[in-house]
Write an enzyme that holds these catalytic residues in place. Structure first.
Site, mmCIF file in Angstrom:
data_model
loop_
_atom_site.group_PDB
_atom_site.id
_atom_site.type_symbol
_atom_site.label_atom_id
_atom_site.label_comp_id
_atom_site.label_asym_id
_atom_site.label_seq_id
_atom_site.Cartn_x
_atom_site.Cartn_y
_atom_site.Cartn_z
ATOM 1 N N ASP A 213 0.867 -1.183 0.000
ATOM 2 C CA ASP A 213 0.000 0.000 0.000
ATOM 3 C C ASP A 213 0.904 1.234 0.000
ATOM 4 O OD1 ASP A 213 -2.306 1.764 0.420
ATOM 5 O OD2 ASP A 213 -3.337 -0.071 1.018
ATOM 6 N N HIS A 286 -2.811 3.085 -4.629
ATOM 7 C CA HIS A 286 -2.220 2.592 -3.366
ATOM 8 C C HIS A 286 -0.805 2.078 -3.590
ATOM 9 C CE1 HIS A 286 -5.652 3.110 -0.664
ATOM 10 N NE2 HIS A 286 -6.434 2.697 -1.634
ATOM 11 N N GLU A 349 -9.893 2.640 -5.017
ATOM 12 C CA GLU A 349 -9.486 4.008 -4.704
ATOM 13 C C GLU A 349 -8.286 4.475 -5.526
ATOM 14 O OE1 GLU A 349 -10.900 4.326 -0.084
ATOM 15 O OE2 GLU A 349 -8.944 3.411 -0.425
HETATM 16 C C1 ACM Z 1 -10.965 -0.497 0.800
HETATM 17 O O1 ACM Z 1 -11.438 -0.471 1.951
HETATM 18 N N1 ACM Z 1 -10.386 0.570 0.303
HETATM 19 C C2 ACM Z 1 -11.029 -1.687 -0.018
#
Ligand code: ACM
Length: 549
Positions: A213, A286, A349
């Protein structure tokens, strides 16, 4: 002697009270019957509640001084469960002990996504204890039930006891998972083993390992050593999201990573416990830790550091061929480490601002004949999917991977509610449900937030978890056949210690396990669940875990 058959009631027959007088053990076909005898407890103190059971007339006593005499041919049940029996009850393996037969028997049912059939039968009678199952997974599930049936004596030296009982059991869902984010905070392999033990204690079978991440890259990739040397460490950590002052940061370097040898060690540990490890390598968002190590895969010339705060970073992969090749290289090292048929490729995201602002990327969209940045993300993921499929594996991604068109064989993990999962199931893709309002275990556990450690937000109570149904009848069988199950997610922005992880997970994991295993449990009865939940929670605490009281 009359024998009363107990089973979980189906919705329409819940109110029926039938006592059947039979001389034989009858299982499986008894759904719809519910009754308690006057002298025996109505339900065994087991969470998740078994599908069917029948109490006998009597009690098996186990002399703790003599212990348990294991036999049968289970490769792992004794190794996995003896430490639990020892710690809880002081029981040792001994040739003079109470007989415990763990025997493989019958033909396993074929389950989706490569999971083993976890059904089992457990008998406790004057001869001792017998667990029969078509797979090792079933034998372990049987041992987990046994662990909860043994009642602890009131005074020391007194025998342990188990009521005579016959249980026939099988899970409702194949995918019974727990996730852990090791990027936002790093946890050593020793803790991950303890976490996997907790899964076993809850009849769960999948550990989703969120390895990469913005805040840290945690898995050694030999071809790209800077991923862990640089990407594995951040200079400090934001203590809470609300502020912006210097002292909101802790000023302490944080990081760590797993060597491939350590990954193999954990995978073997999990496999012995019939737990599949699903690795997650996030793309195309991420990725700030990756870009701190290898900035040439980004969209700007900006020098980046491993992120020290939380939220959605704008820094994203440049979705060109060079980056496709980078992820192919990374996955070429990751896939052989994990027997899992699935590889999680993230997809959530991914902020598109840098793609919108970058002329070369806009040109790429035109050249490929794509409509927009969402389709570009799909194009990128489809390249990765093809590569993963060619290696004999499948991809799974967060529900955002639906946005620009789903890759042909991708499974979907639905976190923004269940709508994404339902849409994917309608399109005949496999689905795992992880809706944040039911199974995000990083959220508060009550609406009395001030009593709890700082959490990222939200409120997911034990009862809220228990109320969840990943595949309600209202969706219909045509959709539900694609829903593999569900999992609890533990994001660790605000969870910096092992004890805190345990606190967030316990006892909510017990409610989730009930949801995933005890399918006939309709209508849901939280009051009836609570004492069984407390009983298992007490055992889990006695085994050394924290939890919220
Ligand atoms: C997430 O909670 N962004 C998958």
């Amino acid at each position: 002697m009359p024998i009363t058959i107990h089973a979980l009631a189906s919705k329409c027959l819940r109110s029926l009270s039938l006592g059947l007088t039979l001389g034989l053990a009858i299982f499986a076909s008894v759904e719809g019957l519910a009754q308690a005898t006057a002298t025996l407890p109505a339900t065994p103190t087991i969470a998740p509640l078994p599908q069917a059971w029948q109490f006998g007339n009597g009690t098996l006593r186990i002399d703790p001084a003599l212990g348990l005499r294991w036999s049968g041919k289970s490769a792992n049940a004794e190794v996995v469960f003896m430490p639990f029996f020892d710690k809880l009850f002081g029981l040792k393996a001994s040739p003079k002990g109470t007989s415990l037969v763990c025997k493989l028997s019958g033909t396993p049912k074929k389950m989706p996504a490569g999971f083993p059939d976890a059904s089992y039968q457990l008998s406790v009678n004057a001869k001792g204890i017998q667990i029969m199952a078509p797979t090792e997974a079933g034998l372990l599930a049987g041992c987990q039930s046994l662990l909860q049936l043994i009642s602890v004596p009131k005074t020391s030296g007194e025998a342990l006891s188990i009521p005579y009982i016959e249980i026939q059991d099988a899970p409702r869902f194949a995918w019974r998972g727990m996730h852990l984010d090791v990027s936002r905070h790093f946890y050593p392999i020793s803790f991950l083993k303890k976490y996997i033990d907790l899964l076993v204690l809850n009849k769960m079978n999948l550990f989703h390992w969120h390895l990469t991440d913005d805040q840290g890259w945690r898995i050694e990739i030999k071809k790209y050593p800077l991923l862990t040397q640089v990407g594995g460490w951040r200079k400090e950590t934001r203590k809470w999201l609300g502020g912006s002052k210097l002292q909101d940061y802790d000023g302490r370097r944080h990081g760590g990573f797993y060597t491939q040898a350590e990954v193999k060690e954990l995978v073997a540990y999990a496999a012995q416990r019939q737990v599949t490890i699903l690795p997650e390598i996030e793309l195309p968002g991420h990725v700030q830790a990756l870009l701190a190590a290898y900035p040439q895969y980004g969209c700007t010339d900006q020098k980046l550091e491993v992120w020290t705060t939380w939220g959605v970073s704008k820094n994203i992969i440049n979705p060109n061929q060079q980056s496709v090749d980078l992820f192919k290289d990374i996955l070429a090292e990751v896939m052989p480490l994990f027997p899992s048929p699935y590889i999680h490729i993230g997809g959530d995201e991914a902020a598109k601002d840098q793609w919108i602002a970058n002329p070369a990327i806009q040109q790429q969209i035109k050249t490929l004949g794509l409509k927009d940045e969402h389709e570009l993300q799909s194009w990128f993921i489809k390249q990765i999917e093809q590569y993963v499929n060619n290696q004999g594996k499948q991809i799974i991604g967060w529900d955002e991977i639906l946005e620009g068109g789903l890759a042909p064989n991708a499974a979907v993990m639905s976190w923004r509610g269940t709508a994404g999962g339902i849409a994917a199931a309608k399109a005949k893709h496999l689905v795992v449900m992880t809706p944040s309002q039911f199974v995000y275990f990083d959220h508060y556990q009550s609406d009395r937030k001030w009593e709890e450690p700082l959490a990222i937000g939200g409120n997911v109570s034990l009862e809220q978890v228990f109320s969840f149904d990943p595949a309600p009848d209202s969706l219909g069988a045509a959709i539900n056949q694609y829903i593999l199950g569900a999992q609890g997610n533990v994001w660790t922005e605000y969870i910096a210690s092992e004890k805190h992880v345990e606190y967030m997970v316990n006892p909510r994991i017990i409610a989730l396990s009930e949801v995933l295993w005890s399918g006939a449990n309709k209508p849901k009865d939280f009051k009836a669940f609570k004492p069984r939940c407390t009983a298992l929670f007490n055992r889990v605490k006695a085994l050394g875990y924290e939890g919220r009281e």
